[in-house]
Scaffold this motif. Structure first.
Motif, PDB file in Angstrom:
ATOM      1  N   MET A   1       0.372  -1.047  -0.235  1.00 49.48           N
ATOM      2  CA  MET A   1      -0.261   0.110  -0.187  1.00 49.48           C
ATOM      3  C   MET A   1       0.400   0.767   0.118  1.00 49.48           C
ATOM      4  O   MET A   1       0.542   2.143  -0.059  1.00 49.48           O
ATOM      5  CB  MET A   1      -0.863  -0.004   1.267  1.00 49.48           C
ATOM      6  CG  MET A   1      -1.804  -1.058   1.049  1.00 49.48           C
ATOM      7  SD  MET A   1      -2.922  -1.609  -0.144  1.00 49.48           S
ATOM      8  CE  MET A   1      -4.171   0.092   0.149  1.00 49.48           C
ATOM      9  N   GLY A   2       2.059   1.091   0.649  1.00 53.76           N
ATOM     10  CA  GLY A   2       2.995   2.373   0.773  1.00 53.76           C
ATOM     11  C   GLY A   2       2.980   3.038   0.982  1.00 53.76           C
ATOM     12  O   GLY A   2       3.239   4.403   1.907  1.00 53.76           O
ATOM     13  N   LEU A   3       2.091   2.682   2.594  1.00 54.98           N
ATOM     14  CA  LEU A   3       1.844   3.111   3.989  1.00 54.98           C
ATOM     15  C   LEU A   3       1.588   2.303   4.846  1.00 54.98           C
ATOM     16  O   LEU A   3       1.281   0.732   4.285  1.00 54.98           O
ATOM     17  CB  LEU A   3       0.733   4.537   3.678  1.00 54.98           C
ATOM     18  CG  LEU A   3      -0.189   4.386   3.246  1.00 54.98           C
ATOM     19  CD1 LEU A   3      -1.731   3.819   4.472  1.00 54.98           C
ATOM     20  CD2 LEU A   3      -0.931   5.365   2.484  1.00 54.98           C
ATOM     21  N   THR A   4       2.180   3.043   6.143  1.00 57.21           N
ATOM     22  CA  THR A   4       1.615   1.822   7.670  1.00 57.21           C
ATOM     23  C   THR A   4      -0.034   1.893   7.613  1.00 57.21           C
ATOM     24  O   THR A   4      -1.037   2.864   7.016  1.00 57.21           O
ATOM     25  CB  THR A   4       2.162   2.061   8.624  1.00 57.21           C
ATOM     26  OG1 THR A   4       1.362   3.475   8.855  1.00 57.21           O
ATOM     27  CG2 THR A   4       3.854   2.398   7.948  1.00 57.21           C
ATOM     28  N   PRO A   5      -0.338   0.481   7.988  1.00 55.91           N
ATOM     29  CA  PRO A   5      -1.626   0.232   8.685  1.00 55.91           C
ATOM     30  C   PRO A   5      -2.710   1.702   9.465  1.00 55.91           C
ATOM     31  O   PRO A   5      -3.573   1.552   8.797  1.00 55.91           O
ATOM     32  CB  PRO A   5      -1.991  -1.076   9.779  1.00 55.91           C
ATOM     33  CG  PRO A   5      -0.190  -1.599   8.679  1.00 55.91           C
ATOM     34  CD  PRO A   5       0.745  -0.408   8.469  1.00 55.91           C
ATOM     35  N   GLN A   6      -2.040   2.104  10.344  1.00 59.10           N
ATOM     36  CA  GLN A   6      -1.776   2.709  10.785  1.00 59.10           C
ATOM     37  C   GLN A   6      -2.531   4.454   9.986  1.00 59.10           C
ATOM     38  O   GLN A   6      -3.113   4.531  10.275  1.00 59.10           O
ATOM     39  CB  GLN A   6      -0.834   3.488  12.244  1.00 59.10           C
ATOM     40  CG  GLN A   6      -0.422   2.636  13.291  1.00 59.10           C
ATOM     41  CD  GLN A   6       0.447   1.878  13.130  1.00 59.10           C
ATOM     42  OE1 GLN A   6       1.330   1.821  12.127  1.00 59.10           O
ATOM     43  NE2 GLN A   6       0.551   1.149  13.883  1.00 59.10           N
TER      44      GLN A   6
END
Length: 167
Positions: free
Chosen positions: A162-167
């Protein structure tokens, strides 16, 4: 993707009866979308479903070898989708698709651009994205529910895809 690699060798060819039926369904879809009469959304879904069933049946009836192998790969994809949260062995996918392990791996990559394992991870992350948006569940329970061993493993895959963290 598969068709582009094979210069449309597995392209679907419809008989005159199926063409007439597909044309009737497409015309019905267009008319429902233009008129927007009460209940049109349900009618559109019904007509679209009929069109998909018609095309799927025609595709399953094809005898082109490239199409048959793609259909078998589709069986493996469907199995992964249905068992997305569980570990799925390559041998199991080969068995349900009717292909050898090597043939499955080759055809699967041609059809999806991914290995079966990478495809499953990607599907899990897509589900996680939806769950994170639509529920108030914490990351760790979502990770476990989707079959990840721990939240850090989940987070690494999430960030890579996704290119970002789950937060």
């Amino acid at each position: 993707r598969y068709r582009a690699l094979h210069h449309f060798e597995s392209r679907l060819r419809l008989g005159i009866h199926d063409i007439v039926q597909a044309d009737r369904l497409i015309t019905g879809l267009e008319n429902e979308c233009l008129r927007k009469a009460p209940g049109y959304a349900t009618a559109v879904k019904g007509l679209f479903t009929q069109l998909i069933v018609l095309l799927c049946r025609a595709y399953l009836a094809t005898t082109a070898p490239a199409a048959q192998v793609l259909i078998k790969a589709g069986t493996a994809i469907r199995h992964i989708d249905q068992h997305c949260n569980e570990p799925v062995a390559i041998a199991t996918l080969a068995r349900v698709s009717g292909l050898s392990v090597n043939q499955l791996l080759r055809v699967f990559r041609q059809a999806t651009g991914q290995t079966p394992h990478d495809y499953q991870i990607h599907q899990r992350i897509l589900k996680a994205t939806k769950m994170l948006r639509e529920t108030s569940d914490a990351i760790t329970p979502i990770a476990y529910e989707l079959g990840f061993a721990d939240s850090s493993h989940f987070s690494r895959h999430f960030k890579r895809i996704m290119g970002l963290t789950p937060q």
